[in-house]
Design a protein around this motif. Structure first.
Motif, PDB file in Angstrom:
ATOM      1  N   ARG A 109      47.141  71.435  53.720  1.00  0.00           N
ATOM      2  CA  ARG A 109      47.414  70.615  52.542  1.00  0.00           C
ATOM      3  C   ARG A 109      47.610  69.153  52.927  1.00  0.00           C
ATOM      4  NH1 ARG A 109      51.603  71.960  47.774  1.00  0.00           N
ATOM      5  NH2 ARG A 109      53.082  71.864  49.465  1.00  0.00           N
ATOM      6  N   LEU A 110      47.087  68.309  52.063  1.00  0.00           N
ATOM      7  CA  LEU A 110      47.165  66.858  52.254  1.00  0.00           C
ATOM      8  C   LEU A 110      48.111  66.308  51.200  1.00  0.00           C
ATOM      9  CD1 LEU A 110      45.627  64.501  53.820  1.00  0.00           C
ATOM     10  CD2 LEU A 110      44.196  64.351  51.769  1.00  0.00           C
ATOM     11  N   SER A 111      49.237  65.722  51.660  1.00  0.00           N
ATOM     12  CA  SER A 111      50.186  65.149  50.701  1.00  0.00           C
ATOM     13  C   SER A 111      50.186  63.636  50.731  1.00  0.00           C
ATOM     14  CB  SER A 111      51.603  65.668  50.991  1.00  0.00           C
ATOM     15  OG  SER A 111      51.640  67.061  50.812  1.00  0.00           O
ATOM     16  N   TRP A 112      49.597  63.068  51.792  1.00  0.00           N
ATOM     17  CA  TRP A 112      49.427  61.611  51.883  1.00  0.00           C
ATOM     18  C   TRP A 112      48.169  61.348  52.708  1.00  0.00           C
ATOM     19  CZ3 TRP A 112      52.861  64.418  54.872  1.00  0.00           C
ATOM     20  CH2 TRP A 112      52.739  64.303  56.254  1.00  0.00           C
ATOM     21  N   PHE A 113      47.543  60.185  52.483  1.00  0.00           N
ATOM     22  CA  PHE A 113      46.365  59.835  53.264  1.00  0.00           C
ATOM     23  C   PHE A 113      46.799  59.392  54.661  1.00  0.00           C
ATOM     24  CE2 PHE A 113      44.562  58.608  48.940  1.00  0.00           C
ATOM     25  CZ  PHE A 113      43.809  59.769  48.835  1.00  0.00           C
ATOM     26  N   GLY A 114      46.051  59.808  55.669  1.00  0.00           N
ATOM     27  CA  GLY A 114      46.419  59.403  57.022  1.00  0.00           C
ATOM     28  C   GLY A 114      45.563  60.085  58.060  1.00  0.00           C
ATOM     29  N   THR A 117      41.606  60.078  44.797  1.00  0.00           N
ATOM     30  CA  THR A 117      42.569  58.975  44.797  1.00  0.00           C
ATOM     31  C   THR A 117      43.984  59.551  44.982  1.00  0.00           C
ATOM     32  OG1 THR A 117      42.357  59.195  42.417  1.00  0.00           O
ATOM     33  CG2 THR A 117      41.236  57.328  43.423  1.00  0.00           C
ATOM     34  N   GLU A 118      44.929  58.665  45.261  1.00  0.00           N
ATOM     35  CA  GLU A 118      46.273  59.105  45.618  1.00  0.00           C
ATOM     36  C   GLU A 118      46.905  60.002  44.547  1.00  0.00           C
ATOM     37  OE1 GLU A 118      48.317  55.842  47.254  1.00  0.00           O
ATOM     38  OE2 GLU A 118      49.475  57.190  48.549  1.00  0.00           O
ATOM     39  N   ASP A 119      46.576  59.735  43.273  1.00  0.00           N
ATOM     40  CA  ASP A 119      47.177  60.545  42.202  1.00  0.00           C
ATOM     41  C   ASP A 119      46.689  61.992  42.221  1.00  0.00           C
ATOM     42  OD1 ASP A 119      44.727  59.112  41.450  1.00  0.00           O
ATOM     43  OD2 ASP A 119      44.884  60.257  39.600  1.00  0.00           O
ATOM     44  N   LYS A 120      45.663  62.306  43.036  1.00  0.00           N
ATOM     45  CA  LYS A 120      45.169  63.696  43.110  1.00  0.00           C
ATOM     46  C   LYS A 120      45.930  64.500  44.170  1.00  0.00           C
ATOM     47  CE  LYS A 120      41.113  63.060  40.620  1.00  0.00           C
ATOM     48  NZ  LYS A 120      40.490  61.781  40.808  1.00  0.00           N
ATOM     49  N   LEU A 121      46.819  63.835  44.931  1.00  0.00           N
ATOM     50  CA  LEU A 121      47.559  64.524  45.993  1.00  0.00           C
ATOM     51  C   LEU A 121      48.824  65.157  45.419  1.00  0.00           C
ATOM     52  CD1 LEU A 121      47.259  61.875  48.862  1.00  0.00           C
ATOM     53  CD2 LEU A 121      45.661  63.688  48.207  1.00  0.00           C
ATOM     54  N   PRO A 122      49.335  66.258  45.987  1.00  0.00           N
ATOM     55  CA  PRO A 122      48.769  66.946  47.138  1.00  0.00           C
ATOM     56  C   PRO A 122      47.553  67.800  46.756  1.00  0.00           C
ATOM     57  CG  PRO A 122      50.700  68.117  46.354  1.00  0.00           C
ATOM     58  CD  PRO A 122      50.572  66.894  45.496  1.00  0.00           C
TER      59      PRO A 122
END
Ligand SMILES: NC(=O)c1ccc[n+]([C@@H]2O[C@H](COP(=O)([O-])OP(=O)(O)OC[C@H]3O[C@@H](n4cnc5c(N)ncnc54)[C@H](OP(=O)(O)O)[C@@H]3O)[C@@H](O)[C@H]2O)c1
Length: 316
Positions: free
Chosen positions: A8-13, A58-63
């Motif tokens: 799972r991806l909760s932030w870009f990095g 985009t960030e709003d699609k996380l996690p």
């Protein structure tokens, strides 16, 4: 069925953004099936998404759960799932962007899946769907490649390229493929009629009168490729869409932007080619789920022969 571990991806990095999290096992509905995943491949879109460099995410699609393709067995069926499907059936699938494949249990729509090839294991089957759809749709739907034509495939040794060479040969095309010096015999073994060392040879001097350029590399390679096309030929890219003005200057065509889409009928044709011994799936490395960061690191090195696959407990 108590747990469901997912990438799972909760932030870009970077690699540290790849977390193995416990998530709920999704409930199967209507025409869906729940798949116990044996293998899910790593594709460039996964690490581009993780880096925040895949614009649709985009960030709003996380996690979100990463991964676009998988192989596994059917664990449960929705009430309207195809009557030909049964619990325990081995399947493989390229799934839509609303779900992620790198998870122990994944919902797959009946229209996205087909029976896995019987001649290879599920780990190899899991390497196929997205790369296979990309190679198939790029060559045939967007490039219009037909029997007797000449195709130049840039990046012939990678995940998409190694399948594209074999699909083009199976179609009856003459295949030119670029690869690194260590992979020249590899692409010849897959069926390339002419293997071109991309570092030490100029492909423009070897590949001429080409009907379809299939660009899996981009940048200067794409721009240099206009000159190899015969009049009316076409350049198709999986990266930036080729410039239509440059195409017009050369009296050739540029395929518009496209993205590989799930297509069970095409995946079924690929499964048949695999079982007929006409297409070989190459997995360079496999990593168990708990080594997901090593798996991504290997895949994003960009120097992979074939595919990198993440394996799950169900792979045995
Ligand atoms: N639009 C879509 O729907 C879609 C779908 C799938 C993939 N893609 C894109 O298509 C590209 C290829 O995907 P992939 O999965 O095949 O990637 P990949 O497996 O990572 O490709 C790696 C291969 O490319 C070779 N390569 C690198 N530079 C090259 C050059 N200048 N000339 C010839 N070969 C070169 C590498 O050879 P060396 O080892 O010698 O470096 C390696 O064999 C990626 O950028 C991906 O994002 C787009």
């Amino acid at each position: 069925m108590a747990t469901n571990k997912a990438v799972r991806l909760s932030w870009f990095g970077g690699l540290e953004a790849l977390q193995i999290d416990p998530v709920a096992i999704p409930q199967v509905q209507d025409d869906e099936v729940l798949v116990r995943v044996a293998a899910a491949s790593i594709n460039p879109v996964d690490y581009k998404t993780r880096d925040g460099k895949f614009p649709p995410v985009t960030e709003d699609k996380l996690p979100l759960i990463l991964g676009r393709d998988l192989a596994g067995t059917i664990e449960a069926l929705g009430t309207r799932a195809h009557s030909m499907l049964s619990k325990g059936d081995p399947i493989f699938a390229h799934i839509g962007f609303d779900r992620g494949a790198q998870s122990e249990f994944v919902i797959v729509k009946a229209v996205e899946l087909v029976a896995a090839p019987t001649s290879i294991d599920l780990v190899h089957a899991g390497a196929v769907p997205l790369a296979g759809m990309t190679a198939w749709q790029g060559l045939f739907d967007h490039g219009g490649l037909v029997e007797g034509q000449r195709v130049l495939i840039h990046g012939g040794a990678g995940g998409v390229g190694h399948l594209a060479i074999q699909f083009a040969k199976a179609k009856g095309a003459t295949v030119f493929a670029t690869a690194g010096v260590a992979d020249l015999d590899f692409v010849r073994d897959l069926g390339a009629d002419t293997a071109i060392d991309y570092k030490n040879e100029r492909f423009e001097e070897v590949a001429t009168q080409i009907d379809v350029v299939f660009d899996l590399v981009g940048g200067a390679v794409q721009d240099r490729s206009w000159s190899v096309l015969r009049e009316g030929g076409i350049q198709v890219s999986t990266l930036a869409p080729p410039d239509p003005d440059r195409a017009a200057e050369h009296k050739v065509r540029a395929a518009p932007h496209w993205m590989a889409e799930p297509n069970a009928a095409q995946l079924g044709e690929i499964a048949a080619l695999i079982d007929a011994g006409k297409v070989k799936v190459v997995v360079s490395d496999t990593f168990a789920l708990d080594r997901v960061r090593d798996a991504y690191e290997r895949a994003e090195s960009g120097h992979v022969r074939g595919k990198v696959v993440l394996t799950f407990e169900a792979a045995g």
